[in-house]
Design a protein around this motif. Structure first.
Motif, PDB file in Angstrom:
ATOM      1  N   HIS A 225      74.101-109.417 -75.488  1.00  0.00           N
ATOM      2  CA  HIS A 225      72.697-110.527 -74.498  1.00  0.00           C
ATOM      3  C   HIS A 225      73.296-110.412 -73.035  1.00  0.00           C
ATOM      4  N   GLY A 226      74.750-110.903 -73.405  1.00  0.00           N
ATOM      5  CA  GLY A 226      74.748-111.653 -72.286  1.00  0.00           C
ATOM      6  C   GLY A 226      75.742-113.117 -72.387  1.00  0.00           C
ATOM      7  N   LEU A 227      76.107-113.858 -71.057  1.00  0.00           N
ATOM      8  CA  LEU A 227      76.082-114.515 -71.213  1.00  0.00           C
ATOM      9  C   LEU A 227      75.197-115.730 -71.066  1.00  0.00           C
ATOM     10  N   THR A 228      74.648-114.764 -70.279  1.00  0.00           N
ATOM     11  CA  THR A 228      73.562-115.912 -69.465  1.00  0.00           C
ATOM     12  C   THR A 228      72.195-116.172 -71.469  1.00  0.00           C
ATOM     13  N   ALA A 229      72.549-115.536 -72.437  1.00  0.00           N
ATOM     14  CA  ALA A 229      72.207-115.732 -73.580  1.00  0.00           C
ATOM     15  C   ALA A 229      72.669-116.774 -74.342  1.00  0.00           C
ATOM     16  N   LEU A 230      73.525-116.902 -74.134  1.00  0.00           N
ATOM     17  CA  LEU A 230      74.849-117.925 -75.245  1.00  0.00           C
ATOM     18  C   LEU A 230      74.530-119.204 -74.914  1.00  0.00           C
ATOM     19  N   THR A 231      73.231-120.053 -75.371  1.00  0.00           N
ATOM     20  CA  THR A 231      72.772-121.172 -75.662  1.00  0.00           C
ATOM     21  C   THR A 231      73.300-122.166 -76.561  1.00  0.00           C
ATOM     22  N   MET A 232      73.164-123.389 -76.083  1.00  0.00           N
ATOM     23  CA  MET A 232      72.955-123.699 -78.081  1.00  0.00           C
ATOM     24  C   MET A 232      72.190-123.495 -78.571  1.00  0.00           C
ATOM     25  N   ARG A 233      71.215-123.931 -78.294  1.00  0.00           N
ATOM     26  CA  ARG A 233      69.485-123.842 -79.095  1.00  0.00           C
ATOM     27  C   ARG A 233      69.316-121.909 -79.548  1.00  0.00           C
ATOM     28  N   ARG A 234      70.240-121.093 -79.061  1.00  0.00           N
ATOM     29  CA  ARG A 234      69.985-119.400 -78.873  1.00  0.00           C
ATOM     30  C   ARG A 234      71.028-119.105 -80.296  1.00  0.00           C
TER      31      ARG A 234
END
Length: 258
Positions: free
Chosen positions: A52-61
């Motif tokens: 999904h790309g870096l924008t999707a890489l969050t601690m929550r997800r």
């Protein structure tokens, strides 16, 4: 979101990057035994970025993917900044590094370019992550050591070798970005040929061989040859050839840059 490496806490980041190389009693965090391995976290984060790309890489997800509470994830990793360093360094660590043996240095340099191009094919997010301050983990150091050795026998001095490697890797990275952009554009709005089929007749009235003779002639020749105004794969092949030639010219000047 401006994603850059080495933007987190330096001490925490280096402890995480070099965790497998620390003495047994020097773990960066103490307390109850935790249920996840660091490699499991890195692999899950890498998969999330790949899909999904870096924008999707969050601690929550990432916590959702690991089926843990977000606050639990922070007991392993201070935050997203350190996580970016971990997944990139892990990608570097897993790059193949076959022996160069007796191949000419130009062949070795081409192999370095191909290896990095393949990295960006597997992990497109890596081409969009700024590394002006690189993650100084075992993957980065192994990559740098190996790629510098590609220039053995070139006659370049130490500083010129570093410059030459930086020049090569910057070219490959930018070319990979263009290829990713072309792919994403095609997915979102059809092929280049479909775009030109619609736009061409509308442009023909104003853009013609009388008003723009050079642009019309050269652009038509390039479009006929590549099927597009810009073919990023052709640009990569052409650019790599010219990059190697430029480095050969630099090498003929002797051990410069020291």
């Amino acid at each position: 979101m401006n994603d850059v490496t080495s933007s987190g806490n330096p001490a925490a980041t280096l402890q995480l990057l070099w965790r497998e190389h620390l003495p047994p009693d020097s773990s960066p965090r103490r307390g109850p035994r935790r249920g996840l391995e660091f490699n499991t976290i890195v692999e899950a984060a890498t998969s999330l970025a790949d899909e999904h790309g870096l924008t999707a890489l969050t601690m929550r997800r990432l916590a959702e993917r690991l089926n843990i509470r977000p606050m639990s994830l922070y007991t392993y990793i201070p935050g997203r900044a350190e996580l970016l360093d971990m997944i990139l360094d892990d990608a570097y660590l897993k790059m193949p590094r076959p022996p160069f043996e007796t191949a000419p240095w130009q062949v070795r340099v081409r192999a370095v370019a191909a290896s990095n191009f393949d990295l960006y094919k597997r992990h497109s997010w890596a081409a969009h992550l700024s590394t002006l301050r690189p993650p100084l983990g075992p993957g980065q150091m192994a990559k740098y050591e190996y790629e510098l050795s590609a220039f053995d026998g070139s006659g370049l001095g130490d500083l010129a070798t570093d410059d030459a490697l930086t020049f090569l890797l910057s070219f490959v990275r930018n070319a990979a970005r263009d290829i990713h952009s072309a792919r994403d554009t095609s997915r979102a709005g059809g092929t280049d040929q479909e775009w030109w089929d619609e736009a061409g007749p509308l442009l023909a009235h104003n853009v013609n061989d009388k008003s723009y003779p050079l642009a019309s002639r050269v652009g038509s020749a390039a479009g006929a040859a590549h099927g597009s105004a810009h073919d990023p794969h052709h640009a990569y092949a052409f650019g790599l050839q010219q990059t190697i030639r430029a480095l050969e010219l630099l090498a003929t000047d002797g051990p410069t840059g020291d």
